[in-house]
Enzyme design. Structure first.
Site: not given
Ligand code: SIN
Length: 327
Positions: A44-45, A72, A136, A203, A231, A260, A282
């Protein structure tokens, strides 16, 4: 069948790994990824200090898309350095990619220096990489740096002048989607100035809105329901970002990780054709858990067998190299 892939001098057993975001925040989750078929462990970031993140509900998905405004939430970078140290007691290994999202350049310099010295001082037998998250979309009152080209250039110049990264095997940056074709050259020209080994694209598509028609309200709470979309609905945008960056990086060693809407083996195949050396999963990882890595890998192998490919290099970037529309 050889589905290994390489970024910089790091070898990955398969081209399929988790994306930073879902199910990679706690030590338990990261150990689950270590013992899964994911090609790498992407954290995780993380930030300098731990964060609780935005108000809940802050994540929602259906079978087509996800929306998140997590903000975050993470345990602070030292936690992820400790997980790496703990993992080093185990013989199993795979690349450990720390996603970092310091609130400013100074924070990221401190984080990178600490990771670098940990690898130097401790017995870390993992190949360690860093993915700098410049995209982000969910931090309240803070825009995405990667949309401000001169600020991003200045930021990277300061970062690479001041941080020590000789023990870190690969460094990449995570980008938001771009929608104007001329932006790919502008961003690629900035990236080429620095010792960057990979770009992760994309992202989530920032600032989307999903509405619950029963409640007549957004499905998530923060930022009036506005969040990053992931998605399968983002796959075409992501593929185009991979393809457009791959053309910019064709004569360089900079690799692309596509992200993605990866849900199955044919998605991975498309991403590799478009120029991705690897992909990240993801939303589907969140839905299915660690099993997705094994299933998607097998589906990729089955497709390659059907198409009589023995290794990834045989179709990597073929969309560009074999441009069918060239006259
Ligand atoms: C978040 O924690 O808000 C998601 C991280 C990201 O999209 O970069």
């Amino acid at each position: 069948m050889d589905i290994r892939t390489q970024i910089g001098n790091v070898l990955f057993d398969t081209p399929i790994m988790n994306a930073s975001g879902p199910s990679c925040t706690s030590k338990q989750e990261l150990f689950n990824i270590l013992f899964s078929e994911s090609a790498a462990i992407v954290t995780k970031s993380c930030t300098l200090e731990s964060r609780t993140g935005n108000d809940k509900p802050r994540y929602w998905h259906n079978n087509k898309l996800s929306i998140n405004s997590m903000g975050l939430p993470n345990n602070g970078y030292k936690y992820y350095v400790d997980v790496l140290k703990h993992m080093s007691y185990f013989s199993r290994t795979k690349p450990y990619i720390m996603s970092i999202a310091g609130m400013n350049c100074k924070d990221n310099i401190e984080i990178i220096n600490c990771i670098n010295s940990t690898i130097h001082l401790e017995k870390v037998h993992f190949d360690v990489g860093i993915e700098i998250n410049l995209s982000c979309p969910n931090i309240i009152n803070k825009g995405q740096l990667a949309y401000d080209f001169s600020a991003m250039d200045f930021y990277l110049s300061k970062l690479f002048t001041e941080c020590l990264h000789d023990k870190i095997k690969i460094i990449g940056i995570k980008l938001p989607p771009y929608f104007e074709l001329h932006h790919f050259k502008i961003v690629a020209d900035i990236i080429k100035k620095y010792p960057i080994n990979f770009v992760t694209t994309i992202n989530s598509i920032g600032n989307g809105l999903v509405i619950d028609i029963e409640k007549e309200a957004p499905v998530i709470a923060p930022k009036e329901g506005i969040g990053g979309i992931g998605g399968s609905v983002v796959k075409q945008t992501a593929l185009s970002n991979v393809y457009n960056f791959s053309k910019q990086f064709i004569h360089t060693d900079i690799k692309i990780i596509g992200c993605g809407g990866v849900e199955n083996g044919s998605d991975v195949f498309e991403y590799i054709l478009a120029g991705a050396a690897a992909v990240q999963v993801g939303t589907q990882f969140y839905r299915e858990g660690c099993h997705c890595f094994k299933r998607i890998r097998q589906e990729l192998i089955n497709l390659m067998k059907k198409k009589k490919y023995n290794e990834i290099s045989e179709f990597y970037s073929k969309l560009y190299l074999n441009d069918v529309f060239d006259e």
